[in-house]
Design a protein around this motif. Structure first.
Motif, PDB file in Angstrom:
ATOM      1  N   ILE A 284       8.859  84.571  -7.432  1.00 20.17           N
ATOM      2  CA  ILE A 284       9.307  84.337  -8.822  1.00 20.17           C
ATOM      3  C   ILE A 284       9.057  85.761  -9.298  1.00 20.17           C
ATOM      4  O   ILE A 284       9.771  86.259 -10.258  1.00 20.17           O
ATOM      5  N   SER A 285       7.859  86.550  -9.001  1.00 17.70           N
ATOM      6  CA  SER A 285       7.541  87.511  -9.753  1.00 17.70           C
ATOM      7  C   SER A 285       8.779  88.783  -9.533  1.00 17.70           C
ATOM      8  O   SER A 285       9.160  89.511 -10.691  1.00 17.70           O
ATOM      9  N   ALA A 286       9.251  88.817  -8.160  1.00 19.00           N
ATOM     10  CA  ALA A 286       9.992  89.826  -7.915  1.00 19.00           C
ATOM     11  C   ALA A 286      11.289  89.347  -8.727  1.00 19.00           C
ATOM     12  O   ALA A 286      12.082  90.419  -8.993  1.00 19.00           O
ATOM     13  N   TYR A 287      11.856  88.133  -8.618  1.00 17.63           N
ATOM     14  CA  TYR A 287      12.808  87.738  -9.246  1.00 17.63           C
ATOM     15  C   TYR A 287      12.885  88.165 -10.674  1.00 17.63           C
ATOM     16  O   TYR A 287      13.918  88.810 -11.359  1.00 17.63           O
ATOM     17  N   LYS A 288      11.732  87.963 -11.518  1.00 16.14           N
ATOM     18  CA  LYS A 288      11.753  88.290 -12.842  1.00 16.14           C
ATOM     19  C   LYS A 288      11.662  89.621 -13.178  1.00 16.14           C
ATOM     20  O   LYS A 288      12.443  90.015 -14.171  1.00 16.14           O
TER      21      LYS A 288
ATOM     22  N   PRO B 268       7.421  80.789 -21.890  1.00 19.12           N
ATOM     23  CA  PRO B 268       7.222  81.622 -22.986  1.00 19.12           C
ATOM     24  C   PRO B 268       6.016  80.790 -23.842  1.00 19.12           C
ATOM     25  O   PRO B 268       5.564  81.029 -24.964  1.00 19.12           O
ATOM     26  N   LYS B 269       5.135  79.998 -23.235  1.00 15.85           N
ATOM     27  CA  LYS B 269       4.123  79.103 -23.750  1.00 15.85           C
ATOM     28  C   LYS B 269       2.757  79.990 -23.629  1.00 15.85           C
ATOM     29  O   LYS B 269       2.198  79.906 -24.540  1.00 15.85           O
ATOM     30  N   ASP B 270       2.582  80.674 -22.462  1.00 15.88           N
ATOM     31  CA  ASP B 270       1.341  81.241 -22.384  1.00 15.88           C
ATOM     32  C   ASP B 270       1.308  82.355 -21.518  1.00 15.88           C
ATOM     33  O   ASP B 270       0.072  82.938 -21.297  1.00 15.88           O
ATOM     34  N   ASN B 271       2.414  82.899 -20.980  1.00 15.23           N
ATOM     35  CA  ASN B 271       2.439  84.149 -20.320  1.00 15.23           C
ATOM     36  C   ASN B 271       2.485  85.208 -21.357  1.00 15.23           C
ATOM     37  O   ASN B 271       3.808  85.267 -21.821  1.00 15.23           O
ATOM     38  N   ALA B 272       1.814  86.058 -21.345  1.00 16.76           N
ATOM     39  CA  ALA B 272       1.696  87.319 -22.323  1.00 16.76           C
ATOM     40  C   ALA B 272       3.057  87.937 -22.159  1.00 16.76           C
ATOM     41  O   ALA B 272       3.949  88.565 -23.113  1.00 16.76           O
ATOM     42  N   GLU B 273       3.330  88.537 -20.784  1.00 17.80           N
ATOM     43  CA  GLU B 273       4.485  89.162 -20.604  1.00 17.80           C
ATOM     44  C   GLU B 273       5.746  88.555 -20.852  1.00 17.80           C
ATOM     45  O   GLU B 273       6.528  89.222 -21.600  1.00 17.80           O
ATOM     46  N   ASP B 274       5.680  87.319 -20.609  1.00 22.29           N
ATOM     47  CA  ASP B 274       7.071  86.588 -20.767  1.00 22.29           C
ATOM     48  C   ASP B 274       7.286  86.215 -22.293  1.00 22.29           C
ATOM     49  O   ASP B 274       8.401  86.448 -22.778  1.00 22.29           O
TER      50      ASP B 274
END
Length: 384
Positions: free
Chosen positions: A156-160, A193-199
């Motif tokens: 997921i990290s690589a995809y993002k 978008p709820k609690d991930n600072a980067e997102d």
């Protein structure tokens, strides 16, 4: 002569009115082969869900053509036929052409006339590939639950990172970045978008671009509100720790409650089973050992259910349709945690591998876990 002049005036008026009415429209046309006599639907993807705009029954050639009023800001539509979906974005009075064939339309179509629609096509294929990779990881018998979780997080990290660099920040005001932000794995957004600072930062960047270029648009306001809510949540999450989460989830009866929807669409709470002896079972139906595990559970259920045993099984599979197929004939309570192997419930119960199970007595007290039980039949008999 006056009569001729009047006729010309009327004719010119009609031509002018037609030109004005057509100028605010976009056209969506194309060909879908191997779909004769099938209904093709055009739907607008509103913030509250799809809205049907038009439909057509395809002939042998599969040609179709739709025309609709264009919005002043980018808007989203989809073509739907036999559970196959093609996502479309429109940001002008353009003509977009879609070609493909059944039954593989959703994964093998071509689009012309819109760069945004082409990027959305690419994003859709990348999302499909990500889902398949995750399913493959979940089915890998050599990986334990922590290794599965780590592998999925890496995918997921690589995809993002690819989507951020190649699609979102290249032109954040475009429709394709908005589309990317709302891609999901099941019911869980890939960008959180709820609690991930980067997102949250990514949502805010796209929201700012939309606020600038499409002031007052509903979608721009939606992005803006989501980003602000995420910033508020971030402050709350930063002050939270695992022990506090566990304490808030533990009921007065001493068991950490779980409330999830079962395979029949009914919300089932673990604490509602007070009065029964409960086996809380965590499982991944996609792994090779699952069939043997289910057979063992069936034997236990058949022996003890009539005397008061219930099984509350939590599936961690990412594919909801696959899970429903696997559990359709099971007699016990089958629920699914859409967060999968990244679920907070695994942390709260300290689940290090799956399958894993716990025994709960008739008063909702957590009695033991699998590693503490040498004889499962004896352990159940004592609680009954």
């Amino acid at each position: 002569m006056r009569k001729l002049a009047a006729q010309l005036t009327v004719a010119l008026g009609i031509m002018t009115w037609t030109a004005c009415s057509d100028s605010n429209q976009f056209k969506l046309e194309g060909t879908i082969t191997e779909a004769a006599d099938s209904m093709l639907y055009l739907e607008q993807m509103g913030l509250d869900g799809p809205v049907l705009l038009d439909s057509v029954k395809l002939d042998e050639q599969g040609h179709f053509s739709f025309a609709e009023e264009a919005s002043t800001a980018p808007e989203f539509y989809r073509l739907r036929i036999k559970r196959q979906i093609v996502n479309i974005s429109v940001d002008s009075t353009e003509t977009i052409t879609v070609t493909g064939s059944l039954p593989s339309l959703a994964s093998d179509y071509q689009v012309k006339g819109s760069d945004n629609c082409e990027r959305i096509r690419q994003l859709t294929l990348k999302q499909m590939d990500l889902i398949q990779r995750i399913i493959n990881v979940e089915k890998a018998p050599e990986l334990n639950v922590n290794q599965v979780a780590d592998s999925i997080d890496q995918l997921i990290s690589a995809y993002k990172q690819e989507v951020i660099g190649s699609y979102i920040f290249k032109d954040p005001k475009a429709a394709s970045p908005y589309f990317a932000l709302f891609q999901a794995l099941g019911n869980v957004l890939i960008f959180n978008p709820k609690d991930n600072a980067e997102d949250i930062r990514i949502f805010a960047a796209v929201a700012t671009a939309w606020d600038t270029f499409y002031p007052g648009s509903l979608r721009g306001e939606n992005l803006h509100n989501i980003a602000l809510e995420g910033m508020r949540n971030k402050r709350i999450v930063a002050a939270r720790n695992i022990s506090n989460i566990e304490e808030s989830k533990i009921t007065t009866t001493g068991v950490i409650d779980i409330k999830l929807t079962d395979n029949k669409g009914v919300e089932r709470a673990l604490t509602d089973l007070k009065g029964k002896v409960v086996m809380l079972h965590f499982n991944l139906f996609g792994v090779n050992t699952s069939p043997q595990e289910i057979l063992h559970l069936r034997e236990l259920y058949n022996r003890y259910h009539s005397r008061g045993l219930e099984i509350y099984q939590v599936a961690l599979d990412g594919d909801e349709h696959f899970w429903k197929q696997q559990t359709a004939a099971l007699p016990w309570i089958s629920v699914r945690d859409e967060a999968g192997v990244r679920s907070q419930r695994l942390v709260m119960y300290n689940v290090q591998r799956v399958p894993e199970f716990f025994l709960i007595d008739r008063d909702n007290n957590l009695v033991s876990r699998s590693s503490q039980i040498k004889d499962i039949d004896k352990a159940i008999e004592e609680l009954l």
